[in-house]
Enzyme design. Sequence first.
Site, short mmCIF file in Angstrom:
data_model
loop_
_atom_site.label_atom_id
_atom_site.label_comp_id
_atom_site.label_asym_id
_atom_site.label_seq_id
_atom_site.Cartn_x
_atom_site.Cartn_y
_atom_site.Cartn_z
N ALA A 116 -9.45 -7.65 7.71
CA ALA A 116 -8.39 -7.07 8.53
C ALA A 116 -8.44 -7.61 9.95
O ALA A 116 -7.66 -8.47 10.34
CB ALA A 116 -8.49 -5.56 8.51
N TYR A 147 -6.18 10.93 3.84
CA TYR A 147 -4.76 11.06 3.57
C TYR A 147 -4.60 12.06 2.42
O TYR A 147 -5.58 12.66 1.98
CB TYR A 147 -4.17 9.70 3.22
CG TYR A 147 -3.84 8.82 4.41
CD1 TYR A 147 -4.67 8.77 5.53
CD2 TYR A 147 -2.69 8.03 4.43
CE1 TYR A 147 -4.39 7.96 6.62
CE2 TYR A 147 -2.39 7.21 5.52
CZ TYR A 147 -3.24 7.18 6.61
OH TYR A 147 -2.94 6.39 7.68
N GLN A 186 0.86 -1.18 0.00
CA GLN A 186 0.00 0.00 0.00
C GLN A 186 0.90 1.23 0.00
O GLN A 186 1.65 1.47 0.94
CB GLN A 186 -0.92 0.04 1.22
CG GLN A 186 -1.90 1.19 1.17
CD GLN A 186 -2.68 1.35 2.47
OE1 GLN A 186 -2.13 1.75 3.47
NE2 GLN A 186 -3.96 1.00 2.44
#
Length: 392
Positions: free
Chosen positions: A346, A170, A100
């Site tokens: 996750a 982000y 990522q």
Amino acid sequence: MTHPDVLAPAKLGPITLRNRIIKSATFEGKTPNALVTDDLIEFHRRPAAGGVGMSTVAYCAVAPEGRTEYGQLWMRPEVVPGLRRLTDAIHAEGAAASAQIGHAGPVANAKSNGLPALAPSPSFNPMSMKVTKAATLDDIRRITAAHADAARFAIEGGFDAVEIHFGHNYFASSFLSRKTNHRKDSYGGSLENRARIVRETALAVREAVGDRIAVLAKLNMDDGVPGGFWIDEAIQVAQWLEADGGLDALELTMGSSLLNPMYLFRGDAPVYEFAQAMTQPLVKFGVKAIGKQFIRNYPYEPLFMLEQARQIRAAVKMPLVLLGGVTDKAGMDTAMAEGFEFVAMARALLREPDLINRIAEDERTKSLCIHCNKCMPTIFSGARCVLVERAS
């Protein structure tokens, strides 16, 4: 069966995964010197041995000021040998490896990094207690190029794929949101302008890697913040990204690490544990005093992103990865039946890295994850399930 078998091999761009299950990116907190460690390798080796089709390494910042904290891994020549050891370990277990890549932007900790945090417009980061700097056009060009360089380093490091981070407010995601982007130039205002940076970045990465590896992007469907990026805009951005042809798949996400982090995770809000994890006394006090206003509680339910993700699915033909509350075979089959090509997991894999192998043996297997979210504050000391610690 009228839909794909989630446990069967599947094509993702130029690569083939052994199944359609991806371990999604979860910041590991296991790179104290911004380099690969044995702990980081083991963190990804375990779910690879446990049966996932691909494990995603997070977070691989594209520039030193793009880290959420100083110890975070960032892509440069010095990191390549460690990345190769990491991907070799994942490959030895039969899984693919994805990196990522992204820039934390306003989420970056300027105090920890010793560098200004960059954003579309000035804003205050309560974690670093500093104001972000508005990115210049030169900054934008440099960061876009840095994504392409990071993708090249990923290839050198043996990765099969990269996932560009366009979520959670982000850097790129903060440009998408009217809440955080108040610019008056060609990167602000209209959605076309606000989406310019994600489109340019996706194409820069594709040009850098060609068809040597798969290119995915993690795209917000909404920020969970009034006045922020919302599903109607996300649909248009997804259509533009599809038309541009730079991506092999989109992984759909939501929430804002800057303004509403629990919107992504759902379940219990571990305010006390977050406060205890803070090292700065003022930040620790602030989390204890007003943490519940920031770390909000959203009830957990299986496949909690599905309702919004359906709207993206109806608008594009490109492969999509469904994230959020995927914990068992029934949920995976639902995702396949709804037209999603892959699923991502996750927290359930933090609790049980071998969950996929166990599901393959018995599709009635249920995850032991209770969605307490006490794993979240452990990113500051090494991501882990605290229930496993207690049981050991």
